[in-house]
Enzyme design. Structure first.
Site, short mmCIF file in Angstrom:
data_model
loop_
_atom_site.label_atom_id
_atom_site.label_comp_id
_atom_site.label_asym_id
_atom_site.label_seq_id
_atom_site.Cartn_x
_atom_site.Cartn_y
_atom_site.Cartn_z
N LYS A 1 -19.28 22.76 49.59
CA LYS A 1 -18.34 22.71 48.94
C LYS A 1 -17.75 24.31 48.69
CE LYS A 1 -18.89 18.86 46.67
NZ LYS A 1 -18.13 17.59 46.55
N SER B 1 -18.73 18.98 37.23
CA SER B 1 -19.98 19.66 36.57
C SER B 1 -20.89 19.44 37.75
CB SER B 1 -20.75 18.60 35.74
OG SER B 1 -20.60 17.04 36.19
#
Lengths: 266, 266
Positions: B5, B30
């Site tokens: 990511k 989250s």
């Protein structure tokens, strides 16, 4: 097979004359070197006899068998395992290869430091764990030949500090205890690697058990590498004395991931 | 920060015009993207607002804070988090960056496959997990431009199989359930990545929870890499259908090691 021992085992077998290779190799080990010699031998088409105490965990015996090693069980004493190995030498003509006190093993282990220095030529320090002394002796040789003034530091459990005391006294000392979670570092220095360590290692830093576990957890959580307690000892020793190494370029050899995932210390 | 990511987050911020950068970025997540955007923003001197449900575990909130992210808490519903993110866009002028349905994020994720193909140009297949679709869409683009006929396959939990069903029906489908240990893969495909996936992905293979855990354990034990369940799904999908891929050169993208070491599934 997940540990630097593979390097030493492979080199030791490769350096044998063909007529020795055909008769196989033998060692006594219940740890990573047992698996390393088995796999290295299998890869090179050589038979490997592994002397293991009959009390060794089944999972370690299975790993050796999976790599094609032929297990010879003995009583769990130093004398029994040396006798059993000697018997294989006599009856099979196999060559004995010590897990750490063998020059070709040491030179094989040296390739870890060599490769690290090829990637990072300007390291000021190289940290390794110290058990039998093969890795740190090899690293000292690598550092001398491939480093630019790179110094070698060893990390050792307080509970198995034979290398620290040997460097202090100038002769090979025995471990008083081996009550450490770093089970790969319970072994003793030997006559071949000790002089190399004396000459090429700047210092041994001793660490507590809690420091080993902390360093191991840090490696798992931050680097996402599964390492066993023995492999975390080098980082633990650096963390303990980190103020001494500010602004230095530091390499740490982390190798060995033989961990029972159902019995983690954290 | 231990997951692919980081690639997408970094690229998305780097592609912003300077006057946008100065006002910061915002996302709702989250998971790993929250940490990735926080760290990428910090590295690039940009402010990152992270909308997180107030029910998110404290450890995840702490990780975001450690990376310099500014947390905005909201109710744990899709509507609440979109509203909260929109409010940051309106009041702060921050640019919203979606964790997976953003072309610059997708292009950032594409660098994982690009680098793998640079190392191994002759891959026949590239396997990735499928969650929000950013990684697999990026991998499809990388494979098209840098592969030599390399096909892309996705692995997806049976319990969150929106991508599988979307490819079947030809339109974006929703997850019926998201009852999977692979918590990074509960997210939905989006309007930007779906057409790329439709065009560039050969197949999605769905796997059971036990298959995910088995693959994860195998990666830990054999490769000594700490990966989270979501990262193990690609290997699980290959293992499930391995007879179809005999003698092929296969690359698997394993990334993401966000695991609570005190709550392992094995």
């Amino acid at each position: 097979m997940g540990a630097f021992k593979m390097r030493g085992a492979t080199n030791a077998i490769m350096q044998l004359p063909e007529d020795h290779k055909s008769k196989g190799v033998v060692t006594h080990s219940s740890g990573n070197f047992a698996q390393a010699l088995s796999l290295a031998a299998q890869s090179l088409g050589v038979r490997a006899y592994i002397v293991m105490p009959k009390t060794a965990p089944q999972v370690k015996k299975n790993a050796v068998k999976d790599y094609g090693g032929l297990i010879i069980e003995c009583e769990p004493t130093l004398e029994a395992r040396e006798l059993a190995a000697e018997k294989v030498v006599q009856t099979k003509g196999a060559t004995f290869i010590h897990p750490s006190n063998d020059l070709n093993v040491i030179l094989g282990q040296a390739t870890a430091g060599k490769e690290l220095l090829e990637d990072y030529p300007h390291l000021d320090y190289l940290f390794t764990p110290v058990g039998g002394g093969g890795l740190i002796a090899g690293t000292a040789i690598a550092s001398k030949h491939f480093g630019k003034g790179c110094k070698v530091i060893g990390g050792e459990p307080m509970e198995a500090d034979d290398a620290y005391r040997s460097l202090e006294s100038g002769q090979i000392e025995s471990n008083n205890s081996t009550n450490t979670i770093a089970d790969g570092l319970k072994t003793q220095l030997g006559s071949i690697n000790f002089p190399i360590i004396q000459q090429g290692v700047e210092q041994i830093i001793r660490v507590e058990e809690t420091e080993i576990i902390h360093a191991m957890k840090l490696i798992w959580e931050r680097m996402k590498i599964i390492c066993e307690p023995s492999s975390a000892v080098a980082l633990a020793s650096l963390l303990k004395k980190k103020s001494n190494y500010k602004d230095q370029n530091i390499g740490i050899i982390i190798s060995g991931g033989n961990v029972d995932l159902s019995e983690l210390p954290f």
